[in-house]
Design a protein around this motif. Structure first.
Motif, PDB file in Angstrom:
ATOM      1  N   GLN A 114       0.829  -1.197   0.000  1.00 56.47           N
ATOM      2  CA  GLN A 114       0.000   0.000   0.000  1.00 56.47           C
ATOM      3  C   GLN A 114       0.871   1.256   0.000  1.00 56.47           C
ATOM      4  N   SER A 115       1.940   1.215   0.773  1.00 56.51           N
ATOM      5  CA  SER A 115       2.865   2.350   0.808  1.00 56.51           C
ATOM      6  C   SER A 115       3.548   2.535  -0.542  1.00 56.51           C
ATOM      7  N   ALA A 116       3.916   1.420  -1.179  1.00 52.33           N
ATOM      8  CA  ALA A 116       4.542   1.493  -2.497  1.00 52.33           C
ATOM      9  C   ALA A 116       3.561   2.052  -3.526  1.00 52.33           C
ATOM     10  N   ARG A 117       2.310   1.634  -3.443  1.00 52.93           N
ATOM     11  CA  ARG A 117       1.297   2.147  -4.369  1.00 52.93           C
ATOM     12  C   ARG A 117       1.163   3.672  -4.248  1.00 52.93           C
ATOM     13  N   ALA A 118       1.089   4.140  -3.005  1.00 51.83           N
ATOM     14  CA  ALA A 118       0.971   5.585  -2.772  1.00 51.83           C
ATOM     15  C   ALA A 118       2.204   6.320  -3.299  1.00 51.83           C
ATOM     16  N   PHE A 119       3.378   5.718  -3.118  1.00 49.91           N
ATOM     17  CA  PHE A 119       4.632   6.323  -3.585  1.00 49.91           C
ATOM     18  C   PHE A 119       4.643   6.438  -5.109  1.00 49.91           C
ATOM     19  N   TYR A 120       4.288   5.338  -5.784  1.00 49.75           N
ATOM     20  CA  TYR A 120       4.255   5.347  -7.242  1.00 49.75           C
ATOM     21  C   TYR A 120       3.219   6.344  -7.773  1.00 49.75           C
ATOM     22  N   SER A 121       2.050   6.367  -7.134  1.00 52.99           N
ATOM     23  CA  SER A 121       0.974   7.255  -7.583  1.00 52.99           C
ATOM     24  C   SER A 121       1.391   8.726  -7.453  1.00 52.99           C
ATOM     25  N   GLU A 122       2.016   9.052  -6.327  1.00 51.72           N
ATOM     26  CA  GLU A 122       2.481  10.427  -6.119  1.00 51.72           C
ATOM     27  C   GLU A 122       3.529  10.795  -7.168  1.00 51.72           C
ATOM     28  N   ASN A 123       4.406   9.853  -7.471  1.00 53.63           N
ATOM     29  CA  ASN A 123       5.449  10.116  -8.466  1.00 53.63           C
ATOM     30  C   ASN A 123       4.858  10.410  -9.841  1.00 53.63           C
ATOM     31  N   LEU A 124       3.768   9.718 -10.181  1.00 57.34           N
ATOM     32  CA  LEU A 124       3.168   9.899 -11.509  1.00 57.34           C
ATOM     33  C   LEU A 124       2.740  11.352 -11.722  1.00 57.34           C
ATOM     34  N   PHE A 125       2.096  11.903 -10.725  1.00 56.41           N
ATOM     35  CA  PHE A 125       1.559  13.258 -10.894  1.00 56.41           C
ATOM     36  C   PHE A 125       2.546  14.353 -10.465  1.00 56.41           C
ATOM     37  N   LYS A 126       3.646  13.931  -9.829  1.00 56.67           N
ATOM     38  CA  LYS A 126       4.633  14.901  -9.385  1.00 56.67           C
ATOM     39  C   LYS A 126       5.832  14.955 -10.337  1.00 56.67           C
ATOM     40  N   PHE A 127       6.274  13.757 -10.769  1.00 59.14           N
ATOM     41  CA  PHE A 127       7.484  13.699 -11.591  1.00 59.14           C
ATOM     42  C   PHE A 127       7.266  13.000 -12.932  1.00 59.14           C
ATOM     43  N   GLY A 128       6.070  12.539 -13.194  1.00 59.22           N
ATOM     44  CA  GLY A 128       5.845  11.713 -14.384  1.00 59.22           C
ATOM     45  C   GLY A 128       5.228  12.443 -15.553  1.00 59.22           C
ATOM     46  N   LYS A 129       5.730  13.632 -15.850  1.00 56.42           N
ATOM     47  CA  LYS A 129       5.171  14.414 -16.952  1.00 56.42           C
ATOM     48  C   LYS A 129       5.229  13.637 -18.265  1.00 56.42           C
ATOM     49  N   SER A 130       6.344  12.963 -18.513  1.00 55.91           N
ATOM     50  CA  SER A 130       6.487  12.210 -19.765  1.00 55.91           C
ATOM     51  C   SER A 130       5.520  11.024 -19.798  1.00 55.91           C
ATOM     52  N   VAL A 131       5.305  10.408 -18.644  1.00 53.97           N
ATOM     53  CA  VAL A 131       4.398   9.253 -18.581  1.00 53.97           C
ATOM     54  C   VAL A 131       2.960   9.706 -18.783  1.00 53.97           C
ATOM     55  N   LEU A 132       2.599  10.824 -18.165  1.00 50.70           N
ATOM     56  CA  LEU A 132       1.258  11.382 -18.371  1.00 50.70           C
ATOM     57  C   LEU A 132       1.068  11.771 -19.833  1.00 50.70           C
ATOM     58  N   GLY A 133       2.152  12.257 -20.452  1.00 48.47           N
ATOM     59  CA  GLY A 133       2.095  12.573 -21.875  1.00 48.47           C
ATOM     60  C   GLY A 133       1.872  11.325 -22.709  1.00 48.47           C
ATOM     61  N   TYR A 134       2.526  10.230 -22.299  1.00 49.26           N
ATOM     62  CA  TYR A 134       2.335   8.952 -22.996  1.00 49.26           C
ATOM     63  C   TYR A 134       0.880   8.502 -22.906  1.00 49.26           C
ATOM     64  N   LEU A 135       0.274   8.606 -21.720  1.00 51.56           N
ATOM     65  CA  LEU A 135      -1.134   8.227 -21.546  1.00 51.56           C
ATOM     66  C   LEU A 135      -2.035   9.129 -22.387  1.00 51.56           C
ATOM     67  N   GLU A 136      -1.698  10.411 -22.425  1.00 50.13           N
ATOM     68  CA  GLU A 136      -2.495  11.349 -23.216  1.00 50.13           C
ATOM     69  C   GLU A 136      -2.403  10.999 -24.703  1.00 50.13           C
ATOM     70  N   ASP A 137      -1.208  10.615 -25.152  1.00 47.80           N
ATOM     71  CA  ASP A 137      -1.026  10.214 -26.550  1.00 47.80           C
ATOM     72  C   ASP A 137      -1.879   8.987 -26.893  1.00 47.80           C
ATOM     73  N   ARG A 138      -2.129   8.180 -25.879  1.00 54.36           N
ATOM     74  CA  ARG A 138      -2.971   6.990 -26.094  1.00 54.36           C
ATOM     75  C   ARG A 138      -4.441   7.288 -25.810  1.00 54.36           C
ATOM     76  N   ASN A 139      -4.759   8.585 -25.687  1.00 52.69           N
ATOM     77  CA  ASN A 139      -6.142   9.040 -25.474  1.00 52.69           C
ATOM     78  C   ASN A 139      -6.749   8.489 -24.184  1.00 52.69           C
ATOM     79  N   LEU A 140      -5.925   8.430 -23.146  1.00 50.06           N
ATOM     80  CA  LEU A 140      -6.414   8.020 -21.829  1.00 50.06           C
ATOM     81  C   LEU A 140      -6.355   9.217 -20.880  1.00 50.06           C
ATOM     82  N   LYS A 141      -7.409   9.411 -20.131  1.00 48.26           N
ATOM     83  CA  LYS A 141      -7.524  10.583 -19.264  1.00 48.26           C
ATOM     84  C   LYS A 141      -6.767  10.398 -17.953  1.00 48.26           C
TER      85      LYS A 141
END
Length: 575
Positions: A114-141
């Protein structure tokens, strides 16, 4: 923990609501009924009594109260189940008890995940600009990523490791978590520079992770999953089920796809009765899991040859478990993700609505490499595994209509084949309703009805009145552990019973309701039966000692008692 707090937690968790959170229940008479999650149940065998707050499966024998169900379903200790239900009801457990909430290794691993999940999730929206861009490119919100708790593993050898060490987790436990590789004695993060998919069990607890690589040049496969642990066995979970189980139950059907992105696309497009098999061939465990919520399966695999083969293979396995299977036919080269992106939600809805039954698909598909004879043999192999003879007959009829083969020919082939694999459930306990012990059974059932009856049961009888070993053990347990006030809340009788036979049989007795019989009459019958046995014993002793006057006097006293009691019973019957 104080008994009063345990009772408070029990009273705050209605067993129908709790069990209904795990499996669909249907109101039947005074009880609720559903598919038992503790064995491969094709016909609803699990009964839940709301008035008595107990459950009982009349196929495999599993039984207990609300604590016992959570304990058995989630493989927890009694106290872990109590604390889980306390949290569900918003009841605070005193601090002295909370020190033991993660005392087991399983609980400790759950907190790490659970702690790892929270850590990964926080990283996505804090440091994962490229990953969020990848999801956006795949038309996922981004909302979809938040709802499904997606995350991002940093491009760091020890990002997660340092985070968990700071939270106080020990190195030995982290080694066992499966989240780290051990390189020359040094722990390093298993997931690096990857989009993270938390894998939840059906109750929403994170038990594993999957990771998709972001850097094509990075070592390792395109997708990697955390290894098997005490929490997770590959092939035992369905991705997304924790979010979609209620929608599956409501829709009365489930769409089974293969991969993470197929599920994400289906879920975001409104097909919220979907799950994914995590890229593996569909397993019996996954089918058993899906069958808790519906009997109607839609195989929605890729449209290429390997996807079609996997859909048929998984569909046949579902068919052999008594489920109804349809195959959604995607165009060659398409998967659910790409098809919805190109054709839209409505086109997918049409494909699902037109999806043929597996038997029809196998009869008419030009995509399968196997011959017609081989396809029929595959279907007959599945039919042999069906437990229900009516279901077998109906399935033979479906195959007959789909392939244009007579039912007679198909049944003839079934009979000529090897002995059917199907067997009655070996877990089902032998019935204990033996005629000569019915009086003992009745007195126990009626003695559990109210305080007065229980007091008479405990004081008027002793273990010598019971010939049946199981009933004797139940009586001994009751007089040693139960109190008259427990009869006001019968579910308390099933708290933390270690003896499986006593627990399951006691629950069965609690389920029975002998409204046409009085406790006093059952009590008298048990006493009469005991006198009969004592008289038989005396007769055998008198044969060996005919001059023993004391034995003769005992027989006379018992005979007089027997005549008096049987006369009362006869008079009551006449009245």
């Amino acid at each position: 923990m104080e008994n009063s707090l345990i009772d408070q937690i029990r009273n705050a968790n209605n067993i129908v609501d709790v069990v209904g959170g795990y499996i669909p229940l249907k109101h039947v008479g005074t009880n609720y009924r559903g598919l038992c999650p503790f064995h491969k149940d094709s016909n609803p065998s699990l009964y839940v009594s709301e008035p008595k707050q107990i459950y009982k499966c009349f196929a495999c024998g599993k039984a207990g109260n609300v604590f016992g169900f959570v304990q058995d379903f989630e493989h927890l200790s009694f106290m872990e189940a109590v604390k889980k239900l306390a949290a569900r009801a918003g009841i605070t457990v005193p601090e002295r008890d909370q020190t033991r909430t993660v005392s087991t290794k399983r609980e400790q691993l759950l907190t790490i995940y659970q702690s790892a999940r929270a850590f990964y999730s926080e990283n996505l929206f804090k440091f994962g600009k490229s990953v969020l861009g990848y999801l956006e490119d795949r038309n996922l919100k981004q909302d979809t990523a938040r709802i499904l708790e997606l995350g991002y593993a940093l491009n760091s050898e020890k990002g997660l490791l340092n985070h968990l060490l700071k939270e106080g987790y020990g190195v030995a436990l982290l080694k066992d978590s499966g989240l780290f590789g051990n390189y020359s004695g040094n722990l390093q993060d298993l997931f690096r520079e990857r989009l993270i998919f938390p894998i939840h069990n059906s109750q929403g607890e994170v038990v594993a992770f999957g990771g998709r690589v972001m850097d094509p040049k990075a070592p390792g496969g395109k997708y990697i999953n955390s290894p098997g642990t005490e929490l997770y066995t590959k092939g035992n979970e369905l991705y997304g089920l924790f979010k979609t189980k209620y929608e599956i139950s409501k829709a009365k059907s489930v769409l089974i796809c293969e991969g993470y992105f197929d599920f994400l696309r289906l879920y975001e497009s409104g097909f919220t009765n979907s799950v994914a098999s995590l890229g593996t061939a569909l397993t019996e465990e996954q089918i058993h899991l899906a069958a808790r919520f519906t009997k109607n399966i839609y195989m929605l695999y890729d449209g290429d040859l390997s996807g079609i083969k996997a859909a048929v293979r998984g569909g046949l396995l579902c068919l052999s478990r008594g489920l109804e299977v349809n195959v959604v036919c995607l165009p060659d080269g398409e998967d659910p993700d790409t098809f919805i992106l190109k054709q839209g939600k409505e086109a997918m809805q049409n494909l699902i609505a037109e999806a043929p039954l597996l038997t029809e698909f196998m009869a008419k598909s030009n995509s399968l490499e196997s011959s017609v004879s081989e396809r029929i043999d595959q279907l007959l192999d599945a039919i042999r595994l069906l437990k229900d003879p009516v279901a077998r007959e109906l399935m033979v009829r479906d195959v007959s209509e789909a392939f244009g083969i007579t039912e007679q020919a198909l049944n003839s082939k079934l009979r000529r084949s090897s002995t059917p694999v199907y067997q009655e459930n070996k877990e089902a306990p032998a019935p204990i309703r033996l005629n000569e012990f019915q009086d003992e059974r009745h007195v126990l059932i009626l003695g559990l009805k109210d305080r007065e009856s229980y007091n008479l049961l405990a004081t008027e009888l002793d273990e010598a009145y019971f010939n049946n070993k199981l009933y004797k053990a139940i009586y001994q347990y009751l007089v040693s552990h139960a109190h008259a006030e427990d009869m006001d809340q019968p579910s308390t009788l099933l708290d933390n019973i270690e003896n499986k036979d006593i627990k399951e049989s006691l629950a069965e007795l609690l389920f029975e309701d002998l409204q046409s019989m009085r406790f006093q009459d059952a009590l008298a019958q048990v006493k009469i039966r005991k006198i009969q046995r004592d008289l038989d014993d005396l007769d055998r002793m008198i044969k060996t000692e005919p001059q023993n006057l004391e034995l003769l006097k005992q027989k006379e006293r018992l005979s007089q008692m027997y005549r008096t009691m049987t006369k009362k019973v006869v008079n009551k019957v006449r009245v």
